[in-house]
Design a protein around this motif. Structure first.
Motif, mmCIF file in Angstrom:
data_model
loop_
_atom_site.group_PDB
_atom_site.id
_atom_site.type_symbol
_atom_site.label_atom_id
_atom_site.label_comp_id
_atom_site.label_asym_id
_atom_site.label_seq_id
_atom_site.Cartn_x
_atom_site.Cartn_y
_atom_site.Cartn_z
ATOM 1 N N UNK A 103 -12.214 50.294 31.245
ATOM 2 C CA UNK A 103 -10.921 50.790 30.760
ATOM 3 C C UNK A 103 -11.059 51.727 29.570
ATOM 4 N N UNK A 104 -11.924 51.386 28.629
ATOM 5 C CA UNK A 104 -12.076 52.218 27.435
ATOM 6 C C UNK A 104 -12.614 53.598 27.793
ATOM 7 N N UNK A 105 -13.595 53.629 28.686
ATOM 8 C CA UNK A 105 -14.170 54.902 29.105
ATOM 9 C C UNK A 105 -13.110 55.759 29.794
ATOM 10 N N UNK A 214 -18.772 62.506 26.341
ATOM 11 C CA UNK A 214 -19.716 61.418 26.066
ATOM 12 C C UNK A 214 -19.024 60.348 25.231
ATOM 13 N N UNK A 215 -19.081 59.116 25.692
ATOM 14 C CA UNK A 215 -18.436 58.016 24.984
ATOM 15 C C UNK A 215 -19.228 56.736 25.227
ATOM 16 N N UNK A 216 -19.429 55.967 24.188
ATOM 17 C CA UNK A 216 -20.078 54.667 24.317
ATOM 18 C C UNK A 216 -18.982 53.604 24.254
ATOM 19 N N UNK A 217 -18.642 53.060 25.402
ATOM 20 C CA UNK A 217 -17.535 52.100 25.450
ATOM 21 C C UNK A 217 -17.942 50.724 24.955
ATOM 22 N N UNK A 218 -19.247 50.449 24.925
ATOM 23 C CA UNK A 218 -19.692 49.129 24.496
ATOM 24 C C UNK A 218 -19.555 48.067 25.567
ATOM 25 N N UNK A 219 -19.185 48.473 26.782
ATOM 26 C CA UNK A 219 -19.003 47.521 27.882
ATOM 27 C C UNK A 219 -20.181 47.636 28.836
ATOM 28 N N UNK A 220 -20.734 46.496 29.237
ATOM 29 C CA UNK A 220 -21.839 46.479 30.189
ATOM 30 C C UNK A 220 -21.513 45.507 31.308
ATOM 31 N N UNK A 221 -21.557 46.005 32.539
ATOM 32 C CA UNK A 221 -21.274 45.164 33.696
ATOM 33 C C UNK A 221 -22.484 44.288 34.020
ATOM 34 N N UNK A 222 -22.245 43.001 34.166
ATOM 35 C CA UNK A 222 -23.322 42.095 34.535
ATOM 36 C C UNK A 222 -23.325 41.808 36.033
#
Length: 255
Positions: A103-105, A214-222
């Motif tokens: 969502x953030x991205x 370029x954006x670092x959303x800080x979200x990583x899908x596991x």
């Protein structure tokens, strides 16, 4: 902070954010140890809540002469969905060439494109794949605009919008100055079906492809997880109330 004042006789500019989501009848599967969505055999559609936002934007366009731009964050396979939005009545489209990972991205990409100046930014209250319901709020924050959701009624009078939104236990009626962001739901408008003329004209309407910011959303899908399969059904005779009560208490644990 974005600021935009309507000038008399100037056309209102509306941005409608659409998602490219699996049809609710599609069978969902995952690959690579449940880390990737398997799109094989899946039919994609405009997000149903986004369809309401688009329909209301087209109504405003027909009544006021506004221009409607649709935007989607997605790869090339989303273009048939975008073309459907153009066939429904949008004037042009933007595709941000990126996988909508979170969502953030997605919100950051929308906000970047919206900086060029829109009077109204509409989208569904949530997408039906991730159901996060936060993109409109993040976009509003990034642009310094009010964000209101879920909007069930929207009327524009000059530089002011009159809204009704659903709240717990009833409805809330609001007024807000343009520009702002709205997350929409039924019954804000009736869904529109593209006609043959719209389908033909959509082929030549502008669809601009831009590269993502370029954006670092800080979200990583596991990983993804499917819902647990439905359990078996036990049939209880209507004459055997005692057994039903025992099962509800000991197995279903609802008593």
């Amino acid at each position: 902070m974005t600021s935009l004042n309507l000038i008399e006789n100037e056309k209102m500019k509306i941005l409608v954010c659409i998602s490219h989501v699996p049809d609710t009848t599609s069978k969902i599967n995952f690959t690579d140890n449940n880390t990737k969505f398997d799109s094989n055999g899946v039919q994609f559609i405009i997000g149903p809540y986004d369809d309401y936002a688009l329909a209301r934007a087209i109504e405003i366009k027909e009544a006021s002469g506004a221009t409607v731009t649709v935007i989607n964050v997605g790869l090339a396979d989303t273009e048939p969905t975008i073309r459907k939005a153009l066939a429904i009545g949008a004037d042009d489209a933007i595709r941000v060439n990126a996988e909508p990972t979170d969502s953030f991205f997605v919100a950051a990409q929308i906000a970047e494109q919206a900086k060029s100046g829109y009077d109204l930014i509409l989208m569904g209250r949530e997408s039906i794949d991730y159901n996060s319901g936060v993109v409109h709020g993040i976009v509003g924050e990034m642009l310094g605009m009010p964000s209101i959701s879920p909007v069930m009624k929207l009327e524009i009078e000059g530089g002011t919008a009159k809204l009704a939104r659903e709240i717990e236990g009833g409805k809330e009626f609001l007024e807000v100055n343009l520009p702002f962001v709205a997350g929409c739901q039924e019954p804000i408008a009736e869904w529109k079906i593209p006609n043959m003329r719209g389908i033909m004209s959509a082929r030549t309407k502008p669809l601009t492809v831009v590269e993502p910011t370029a954006i670092d959303s800080g979200v990583k899908l596991q990983k993804f997880e499917l819902p647990a399969p439905k359990g078996s059904v036990k049939m209880i005779s209507p004459d055997n109330v005692g057994e039903l009560v025992t099962l509800l208490k000991n197995e279903a644990k609802v008593l």
